[in-house]
Write an enzyme that holds these catalytic residues in place. Structure first.
Site, PDB file in Angstrom:
ATOM      1  N   GLU A  66      -3.768  -5.482  22.093  1.00 30.53           N
ATOM      2  CA  GLU A  66      -4.537  -6.712  21.906  1.00 30.53           C
ATOM      3  C   GLU A  66      -4.073  -7.498  20.682  1.00 30.53           C
ATOM      4  OE1 GLU A  66      -8.884  -7.181  23.378  1.00 30.53           O
ATOM      5  OE2 GLU A  66      -9.015  -6.692  21.258  1.00 30.53           O
ATOM      6  N   HIS A 102       4.746  17.256  32.199  1.00 30.48           N
ATOM      7  CA  HIS A 102       4.860  17.537  33.631  1.00 30.48           C
ATOM      8  C   HIS A 102       4.591  16.292  34.478  1.00 30.48           C
ATOM      9  CE1 HIS A 102       5.033  21.935  32.949  1.00 30.48           C
ATOM     10  NE2 HIS A 102       4.284  21.632  31.903  1.00 30.48           N
ATOM     11  N   LYS A 106     -13.200 -13.547  30.374  1.00 33.64           N
ATOM     12  CA  LYS A 106     -14.647 -13.706  30.163  1.00 33.64           C
ATOM     13  C   LYS A 106     -15.137 -15.019  30.774  1.00 33.64           C
ATOM     14  CE  LYS A 106     -14.875 -11.047  25.859  1.00 33.64           C
ATOM     15  NZ  LYS A 106     -15.172 -11.088  24.410  1.00 33.64           N
TER      16      LYS A 106
END
Length: 420
Positions: free
Chosen positions: A270, A296, A411
């Site tokens: 961010e 793995h 938003k």
């Protein structure tokens, strides 16, 4: 104590030195001017410790020992740092009040977490810098309904608010007589773990937040005194190689480090993924891995995939746990006997070392951070280290490290979807 080392080559040329000097000067100015507030938190947040103790003495629910659980209602920067510290310290501080987190709109998780709590034993802490975070306010309304919180009466002592001064959540707290702690305007959410956002719930939970702050303050002071210049070299290396190695992997060798990885992912992503002052899309993509599990699943890509990644290994020298592998021989799998009688502490660190060496041999840029052991002091150092590193890389990338305009777009779209 933390030990920082690097296996990548770094030649301190005149150009590199100028770049590091400019970045250092940039964040020194941020620090001295007060424009960016997180630099002051390790010192200023000590005042919160006394305020929290006054709260405990004056709150009948806390003072009586009735509160056993603390529900943290917040998302992103309002929860990730708290979770990181709590995850690392929980196994060491067994007598703490337990922290529970409401941080997503997932209805199953909300229901499952509420079912773990009893109203009479729970303190609810609502954290939102803006005061109107949709996930946070929606969950808080649900909790009020589920637990039948009577905020006009004694239940006002069962709720604490942490928010910007004057926000809608701050006005709510004033209206109902709910205790509130405020966040400085110049402290962004992802840099706020050493503010009231983290210090209040962690102190109430029983952690040694004074040591957390002292350690962060000590590292900060040493950095600005040029006693931790390794961080400048690392930032310069990341910046210089960012066009070709745009992905930074934090490979942490302990399950309890997973939430620290998540905190780092938000902080790094961010802060650095921006359009810079030259109108270029820049940034470094953060990935958090857990060893030895991800040996793995992801290691093959690191070794033989595109060489577009740098890897930072984080390990714990002393887990303070003596669990060992029994000296047991099992038919047909005798070839694994070479680790018998060794501790798991030795095994996981040997796996970390072997993975790091395999990446070095494969031409991957690698550095390491080693916790001597897990404690509040070392965690405080790690927090301020990554915040400083983020600011330095942001200065080199010529971005505003502290805004998030891309997040605001989502938003706005959400509000439109609900017809607002």
């Amino acid at each position: 104590m933390l030990h920082f080392s690097r296996d990548f080559s770094f030649e301190n040329t005149a150009a590199h030195q100028n770049m590091m000097d400019d970045a250092f000067a940039s964040i020194s100015e941020e620090y001295k001017s007060g424009e960016v507030g997180y630099y002051n938190l390790p010192h200023d947040s000590h005042a919160l410790l006394d305020e929290v103790q006054e709260l405990i003495q004056g709150n009948i629910l806390l003072n009586s020992g009735q509160i056993k659980d603390i529900a943290v209602i917040g998302i992103g920067g309002s929860s990730l740092g708290i979770k990181a510290v709590n995850s690392l310290m929980l196994s060491k501080n067994l007598n703490t009040r337990r922290l529970h987190f409401f941080e997503n709109s997932d209805p199953i998780d909300i229901s499952r977490t509420m079912a773990k709590l009893r109203k009479e034993n729970t303190l609810f802490i609502v954290i939102s810098k803006s005061g109107s975070t949709i996930e946070t306010t929606s969950i808080f309304k649900t909790i009020i309904s589920y637990f039948d919180l009577e905020l006009e009466s004694v239940d006002s002592q069962r709720v604490i608010v942490i928010t910007d001064k004057g926000s809608s959540l701050s006005l709510f707290a004033k209206h109902y007589g709910v205790k509130q702690f405020n966040i400085s305007d110049n402290v962004g959410g992802r840099f706020s773990v050493l503010s009231a956002v983290g210090i209040v719930p962690l102190t109430l939970a029983g952690y040694d937040t004074k040591t957390l702050l002292d350690s962060a303050e000590g590292f900060l002071t040493r950095f600005f005194n040029h006693e931790e210049d390794h961080i400048l070299e690392k930032a310069c290396h990341f910046y210089e190689h960012s066009p070709m190695q745009s992905i930074n992997v934090l490979f942490a060798y302990a399950n309890d480090l997973e939430n620290l990885c998540k905190w780092y992912v938000q902080l790094w992503g961010e802060s650095l993924g921006k359009i810079n002052t030259q109108e270029k899309n820049v940034g470094l993509t953060p990935i958090g891995l857990i060893g030895s599990i991800d040996q793995h699943s992801f290691l093959q890509l690191l070794i033989e995939g595109p060489k577009d990644k740098t890897v930072t290994f984080v390990s714990i020298e002393d887990f303070e746990n003596d669990l060992s592998i029994p000296d047991v021989t099992l038919k047909h799998i005798e070839k694994t006997n070479f680790v018998n009688s060794n501790s798991f502490n030795t095994l996981i660190n040997a796996q970390c070392d072997a993975t790091r060496e395999s990446l070095i041999q494969s031409g991957v840029s690698v550095d390491s951070i080693v916790f001597q052991r897990i404690c509040e002091g070392n965690i405080g150092t790690m927090i301020i280290y990554y915040e400083l590193l983020t600011s330095l890389v942001g200065a080199m990338l010529h971005v505003n490290t502290y805004d998030q305009p891309g997040v605001e777009l989502g938003k706005d779209i959400l509000y439109k979807k609900f017809g607002k």
